[in-house]
Design a protein around this motif. Structure first.
Motif, short mmCIF file in Angstrom:
data_model
loop_
_atom_site.label_atom_id
_atom_site.label_comp_id
_atom_site.label_asym_id
_atom_site.label_seq_id
_atom_site.Cartn_x
_atom_site.Cartn_y
_atom_site.Cartn_z
N ASP A 1 -29.76 6.01 44.87
CA ASP A 1 -28.43 6.10 45.21
C ASP A 1 -27.97 4.51 44.75
O ASP A 1 -26.69 4.17 44.48
N PHE A 2 -28.82 3.61 45.24
CA PHE A 2 -28.24 2.22 44.84
C PHE A 2 -27.97 1.82 43.52
O PHE A 2 -27.23 1.08 43.01
N LEU A 3 -28.98 2.23 42.59
CA LEU A 3 -28.91 1.85 41.33
C LEU A 3 -27.97 2.75 40.65
O LEU A 3 -27.27 2.18 39.65
N LEU A 4 -27.82 3.76 40.92
CA LEU A 4 -26.70 4.48 40.35
C LEU A 4 -25.28 3.97 40.27
O LEU A 4 -24.30 4.32 39.57
N LEU A 5 -25.22 3.33 41.73
CA LEU A 5 -23.94 2.65 41.91
C LEU A 5 -23.34 1.94 40.55
O LEU A 5 -22.30 1.80 40.04
N PHE A 6 -24.45 1.05 39.85
CA PHE A 6 -24.27 0.15 38.96
C PHE A 6 -24.06 0.86 37.59
O PHE A 6 -23.28 0.65 36.41
N PHE A 7 -24.50 2.34 37.38
CA PHE A 7 -24.21 2.97 36.35
C PHE A 7 -22.69 3.33 36.46
O PHE A 7 -22.03 3.43 35.35
N PHE A 8 -22.13 4.01 37.53
CA PHE A 8 -20.85 4.37 37.56
C PHE A 8 -19.91 2.98 37.43
O PHE A 8 -18.74 3.07 37.02
N ILE A 9 -20.40 1.86 37.95
CA ILE A 9 -19.71 0.59 37.64
C ILE A 9 -19.46 0.37 36.31
O ILE A 9 -18.39 0.10 35.64
N LEU B 1 -28.62 -2.99 32.61
CA LEU B 1 -30.10 -2.83 32.97
C LEU B 1 -30.14 -2.25 34.39
O LEU B 1 -31.03 -1.22 34.17
N LEU B 2 -29.48 -2.47 35.27
CA LEU B 2 -29.74 -1.82 36.53
C LEU B 2 -29.15 -0.26 36.39
O LEU B 2 -29.79 0.79 36.99
N ALA B 3 -28.10 -0.12 35.56
CA ALA B 3 -27.65 1.27 35.51
C ALA B 3 -28.62 2.26 34.81
O ALA B 3 -29.12 3.23 35.17
N GLU B 4 -29.27 1.61 33.77
CA GLU B 4 -30.34 2.56 33.15
C GLU B 4 -31.56 2.92 33.86
O GLU B 4 -32.26 3.73 33.84
N LEU B 5 -31.79 1.82 34.79
CA LEU B 5 -33.11 2.09 35.45
C LEU B 5 -32.50 2.91 36.62
O LEU B 5 -33.56 3.94 36.98
N GLY B 6 -31.47 3.16 36.95
CA GLY B 6 -30.95 3.99 37.99
C GLY B 6 -30.95 5.46 37.55
O GLY B 6 -31.47 6.55 38.14
N VAL B 7 -30.55 5.45 35.95
CA VAL B 7 -30.76 7.01 35.19
C VAL B 7 -32.18 7.35 35.22
O VAL B 7 -32.62 8.73 35.59
N ALA B 8 -33.04 6.50 34.93
CA ALA B 8 -34.54 6.90 34.89
C ALA B 8 -35.20 7.40 36.24
O ALA B 8 -35.86 8.52 36.30
N VAL B 9 -34.69 6.45 37.24
CA VAL B 9 -35.19 7.30 38.61
C VAL B 9 -34.30 8.62 39.02
O VAL B 9 -35.12 9.37 39.42
#
Length: 572
Positions: A274-282, A62-70
């Protein structure tokens, strides 16, 4: 025991992931490794192949997808409609050409390696996916998303994403994909939904954007909350309509791109991105199963070399045929030298349906790991790579240049100028306007088409170009200029900060420049280094501004008296 405590709650798990990311990121920074590689390593270490602490996959996803949207929202908010129209043909030609090349030759390579036809089709389609998120993140970090090659890359990545969606539907219709009921009506439905969403964006821009953001801007926190909400809802709509969260988030940014508050929104949302994209890469790292990676290492190396070499070359060839410089084509081409996280999703779908084996998924996973890691370094050091391969790329360049790079601004270079100003953003542009007001003739140069257009709209001479491109410098009227001023940050011209001075000075001299040079820097201790490299005037924006402010304050005080003495005198 410790692992059980971490995985006992989502909060503990997220906290552990943040600590792990900070530690691995610090080690990577000490060894000068790209942050994306460090974060993917965090995902692998936290996943089933490592410490197995990333078990709250839904929360992380969920955090990863929100980071992608932002992320895509912030890209869209900087898009200029005129630039989109200008770059449309090259984006379409390059996107379609790369997809066709990769799928056809990827299929033939897979067949030559002994794979069956169905598996070869799956892998060939998977190889056409390029990671928009990773590419945009890297270009944003290098401040090249506004450069011509960055704009073109974003354009053909969007085209590629749309083609991939349609390809998946077609594959489903013939029984290779996941939905047997898919038909041409599905394709028509996606096109219709896309047109409806685009119409919604245009209506929003025309009637709603300015008055709404002006009211929201009275409470800055509310404006930021609304921007995140807009990015999320458009991403959700894009996903529901079938063309992905990325395009939805991008359109949300476009909806606010015409408002006067876009720069403020972008500045406030960058740290959150930058914070949310951390979870995308994780999330990406945890999806990699190390246990199955070594079974097809030879095949993975062959396919990885095909993606790393073949994809950039076809982009260079297509852009060269369209009249773009080999440098622009090379820098744009490097952005497609990897496969996407969606490649793994696509292959996993095939495994679930029984169309391909888990070995095929492991093969594509290993290709993804190799190409993502390698392309990260290739994009990070793209300018150094271009200088290395430049002699071999001349065959891809036409003598007649594209108007975007050669035709525009030719008349501005016809006559001599006192000063050649490289970088006409906020800092450089202000310097240029002040010099022009003093009667000096200034030619502005920038590698952002948007900055060049702004300068030209003011009736000021400007051309598109890159200060680190030696061939471009030869086209400038440097012999008549008295000063060459470089005001862009070091990373913006693709030169390592330790050799900026020598490289820039040497390139100028080789181009016939005999005047004086000035260069700005925001790095402590660079003044002596740049001076020793031959820079005549070193500009330090913050230090210079502080010195000027102090002078202005001193000018307001009476000579020989302190400010406290003056205050006491006024009270008397």
């Amino acid at each position: 025991m410790f692992t059980e405590w971490i995985t006992g709650s989502v909060f503990n798990e997220i906290a552990a992931l943040l600590v792990l990311a900070a530690g691995v990121g610090l080690v990577g920074a000490l060894f000068r490794q790209p942050l994306i590689v460090s974060f993917i390593a965090v995902g692998i270490a936290a996943g089933p192949s490592g410490f197995d602490i990333a078990r709250s996959t839904e929360a992380i996803h969920l955090l990863a997808e929100l980071g992608v949207a932002v992320l895509l929202f912030l890209v869209g908010i900087k898009l200029d409609v005129k630039l989109i129209r200008t770059l449309g043909p090259v984006s379409l030609a390059t996107g379609l050409g790369q997809v066709a090349f990769t799928s056809i030759f990827g299929f033939l390579i897979c067949l030559a390696m002994g794979l069956d036809a169905r598996t070869s089709i799956y892998i060939a389609v998977a190889l056409t996916f390029s990671s928009t998120i990773i590419i945009v993140k890297l270009l944003s970090d290098k401040r090249e998303i506004d450069a011509l090659h960055g704009r073109i890359a974003l354009g053909f990545l969007i085209v590629q994403d749309l083609v991939v969606v349609l390809a998946m539907i077609v594959l489903s219709a013939v029984g290779v994909g996941g939905r047997d009921e898919a038909s041409t009506s599905d394709i028509a439905a996606i096109f219709g939904a896309g047109l409806a969403l685009l119409a919604l964006v245009l209506i929003f821009i025309r009637y709603v954007a300015d008055p709404l953001t002006e009211r929201l801007a009275r409470v800055p926190e509310l404006l930021i909350a609304f921007s995140i909400a807009l990015a999320a809802i458009f991403a959700a709509m894009g996903d529901a309509f079938g063309f992905g969260k990325e395009l939805g988030g991008l359109l949300a940014g476009v909806a606010l791109a015409s408002t006067p508050f876009r720069d403020a929104i972008a500045a406030r949302l960058s740290p959150l991105r930058d914070f949310l994209l951390l979870f995308f890469f994780i999330s990406l790292g945890t999806s990699l199963d190390i246990a199955n990676l070594g079974k097809s290492s030879v095949e993975a190396i062959i396919l990885s070399l095909f993606v790393l070499i073949g994809n950039p070359l076809i982009v260079v060839a297509i852009m060269g045929a369209l009249g773009y410089r080999r440098r622009t084509g090379f820098l744009a081409g490097l952005t497609v030298a990897q496969i996407s996280e969606f490649s793994l999703i696509f292959m996993a779908m095939g495994v679930t349906l029984g169309h391909v084996s888990t070995e095929a998924l492991g093969l594509v996973t290993l290709v993804g790991l190799i190409t993502i890691a390698a392309s990260t370094y290739m994009i990070t050091y793209s300018h150094q790579l271009f200088r290395l391969f430049d002699p071999y790329l001349r065959i891809f360049e036409r003598r007649t240049k594209n108007a975007q790079e050669a035709g525009e601004g030719t008349k501005d270079m016809a006559s001599g100028h006192d000063i050649i100003l490289f970088g006409i953003g906020r800092y450089g542009g202000t310097i240029g306007r002040r010099l022009i007001a003093e009667g000096k003739s200034v030619l502005g140069v920038d590698f952002s088409p948007e900055a060049v257009l702004r300068w030209q709209k003011e009736g000021l001479p400007a051309v598109y170009g890159d200060a680190s491109d030696a061939e471009f410098l030869l086209s400038l009227p440097l012999r008549q200029a008295k000063w060459a001023v470089l005001t862009v940050p070091h990373t913006d011209v693709g030169i390592n900060r330790h050799d900026t001075g020598p490289v820039f000075i040497q390139a100028l001299r080789e181009a016939g420049f005999t005047g004086q040079t000035a260069m700005s820097t925001g790095l402590v201790g660079d003044r002596a280094q740049l001076a020793s490299a031959g820079v005549d005037l070193v500009l330090e924006p913050y230090v210079d501004a502080a010195d000027r402010a102090a002078e202005m304050l001193m000018a307001k005080t009476l000579p020989g008296r302190s400010s406290l003495e003056q205050e006491g005198q006024q009270q008397l």
